[in-house]
Design a protein around this motif. Structure first.
Motif, PDB file in Angstrom:
ATOM      1  N   LEU A  10      44.602  22.812  25.309  1.00 30.55           N
ATOM      2  CA  LEU A  10      45.890  22.300  25.779  1.00 30.55           C
ATOM      3  C   LEU A  10      45.712  20.997  26.536  1.00 30.55           C
ATOM      4  CD1 LEU A  10      48.027  25.250  27.251  1.00 30.55           C
ATOM      5  CD2 LEU A  10      48.504  23.876  25.241  1.00 30.55           C
ATOM      6  N   ASP A  11      46.733  20.137  26.452  1.00 29.22           N
ATOM      7  CA  ASP A  11      46.761  18.923  27.260  1.00 29.22           C
ATOM      8  C   ASP A  11      47.309  19.265  28.649  1.00 29.22           C
ATOM      9  OD1 ASP A  11      45.632  17.219  25.488  1.00 29.22           O
ATOM     10  OD2 ASP A  11      47.451  16.087  25.025  1.00 29.22           O
ATOM     11  N   CYS A  12      46.542  20.026  29.396  1.00 26.24           N
ATOM     12  CA  CYS A  12      46.918  20.368  30.760  1.00 26.24           C
ATOM     13  C   CYS A  12      45.639  20.557  31.554  1.00 26.24           C
ATOM     14  CB  CYS A  12      47.779  21.634  30.813  1.00 26.24           C
ATOM     15  SG  CYS A  12      46.903  23.147  30.333  1.00 26.24           S
ATOM     16  N   VAL A  21      53.759  19.220  25.587  1.00 26.43           N
ATOM     17  CA  VAL A  21      52.350  19.466  25.909  1.00 26.43           C
ATOM     18  C   VAL A  21      51.622  19.802  24.613  1.00 26.43           C
ATOM     19  CG1 VAL A  21      50.725  20.885  27.196  1.00 26.43           C
ATOM     20  CG2 VAL A  21      52.905  20.254  28.234  1.00 26.43           C
ATOM     21  N   ALA A  22      50.643  18.973  24.271  1.00 26.46           N
ATOM     22  CA  ALA A  22      49.952  19.127  22.995  1.00 26.46           C
ATOM     23  C   ALA A  22      49.050  20.352  22.983  1.00 26.46           C
ATOM     24  CB  ALA A  22      49.120  17.880  22.689  1.00 26.46           C
ATOM     25  N   ARG A  42      45.864  21.825  20.919  1.00 28.05           N
ATOM     26  CA  ARG A  42      44.792  21.200  20.148  1.00 28.05           C
ATOM     27  C   ARG A  42      43.855  22.260  19.563  1.00 28.05           C
ATOM     28  NH1 ARG A  42      45.136  15.898  20.770  1.00 28.05           N
ATOM     29  NH2 ARG A  42      46.329  15.095  22.567  1.00 28.05           N
ATOM     30  N   GLY A  56      39.811  19.425  19.079  1.00 31.59           N
ATOM     31  CA  GLY A  56      40.606  18.525  19.905  1.00 31.59           C
ATOM     32  C   GLY A  56      41.758  17.872  19.177  1.00 31.59           C
ATOM     33  N   GLN A 112      45.366  17.438  17.630  1.00 33.97           N
ATOM     34  CA  GLN A 112      46.661  18.044  17.934  1.00 33.97           C
ATOM     35  C   GLN A 112      47.185  18.794  16.720  1.00 33.97           C
ATOM     36  OE1 GLN A 112      49.524  15.587  19.978  1.00 33.97           O
ATOM     37  NE2 GLN A 112      51.270  16.759  19.216  1.00 33.97           N
TER      38      GLN A 112
END
Length: 323
Positions: free
Chosen positions: A28-30, A80-81, A83, A150, A152
């Motif tokens: 996740l992009d977090c 929020v992507a 991946r 990684g 998306q």
């Protein structure tokens, strides 16, 4: 609240070349502890009840994956992507389900596609990963696509069996659920026999919420534990109270209880926990203002932080109505 691991009736395609166990990157992009945290792990208890891989409480009976929860609902709108955790070939996908929180009335119907919008990736040698609850229209890959670690594959949404913004990521080997934190364990918990599947092992906190709810008065602990304290509706003249039931908090942790309504914030209360018990609850609320609460939807948020780090949060909704 969360989905089973498998997507029913999705077409299979070409498998990836045989390989060893995948090494997983954060999907996740977090940032854990800032904009997201892990709420639930694979259930390591083969019978009734639940246990995470450490024998802690952070799982649910029969849970078949790892749930990474976003900081708030607004992050869904921001995007929020999600991946791919490892390279492989997309073996199945689904898109088109609405981003609508599950309710008691819709649970039976949604259960047929409980994973919601989803992607399944084949990593070879029987290994697969599954990504559930993606945002409608966000799935960026199709069956047969080869993906890199990684890359998306979608955005976090609210599709399927969920009422909180999160990614459910599942890992399987030959159809058997594997806990990426303890891949050698299938029917027990305890210290892992070796390293997990993560390239960098995510932080584990034993602290978490058992439940949170809105009530029309300060409830007893017994009523909180049984569920009797929770109210779905309130009269405009009744108090509105938010409670949070949590476990294994530490001295110095900060509990925040807040609630908003049709006209904005109605209360916000924070306190530093001084000598928390293994399991306890706290409650805070307000009496109705003169003339009563405006009718409409109200939402409470219970949040635990540690030295500024997000540990856990829960929400609870109530409808104020004169009917």
């Amino acid at each position: 609240m969360r989905a089973p691991l498998f997507i029913a009736a999705l077409a299979m395609t070409t498998q990836a070349a045989p390989a060893g166990p995948p090494e997983l990157v954060w999907p996740l992009d977090c940032v854990q502890g800032q904009t997201c945290y892990i709420e639930d792990y694979v259930d390591a208890d083969p019978g009734p009840g639940q246990a995470d891989y450490t024998c802690g409480l952070k799982s649910r009976d029969g849970h078949r994956g790892t749930d990474i929860v976003l900081r708030d609902f607004a992050m869904i709108s921001a995007g929020v992507a999600v991946r791919a955790a490892a390279p492989g070939v997309v073996s199945a996908m689904r898109d088109g389900m609405e981003d609508v929180a599950v309710t008691a009335e819709t649970r039976a119907e949604i259960s047929k596609q409980g994973c919601g919008n989803a992607v399944r990736i084949d990593h070879g040698d029987g290994w697969q990963t599954l990504y559930c609850h993606l945002k409608k229209g966000s799935v960026a890959v199709r069956s047969g696509d080869r993906v890199d670690a990684g890359q998306q594959i979608g955005l976090v949404g609210l599709s399927g069996l969920t009422n909180i913004p999160h990614l459910h990521i599942g890992v399987l080997r030959d159809g058997v659920v594997i806990d990426p934190f303890a891949p050698e364990h299938t029917t027990r918990c305890g210290a892992p026999d070796g390293p997990g599947l993560w390239a960098e092992t995510p932080i584990y906190h034993q602290t978490g919420f058992i439940t949170a709810g809105m009530a029309t008065g300060v409830p007893s602990f017994d009523a909180v534990k049984s569920g009797a304290a929770r109210a779905d509706t309130a009269h405009p003249s009744e108090p509105l109270v938010l409670y949070g039931h949590f476990h294994h908090a530490q001295t110095g942790d900060v509990l925040t209880l807040s609630a908003d309504g049709p006209e904005g914030e109605i209360f916000s209360h924070s306190e530093v926990l001084k000598s928390p018990n293994a399991s306890q609850f706290k409650a805070f609320g307000r009496k109705a203002p003169p003339g009563g609460w405006p009718e409409g939807a109200y939402r409470g948020i219970a949040r635990l932080t540690r030295a500024g780090e997000l540990i856990a949060w829960r929400h609870a909704d109530i409808e104020v109505t004169s009917q």
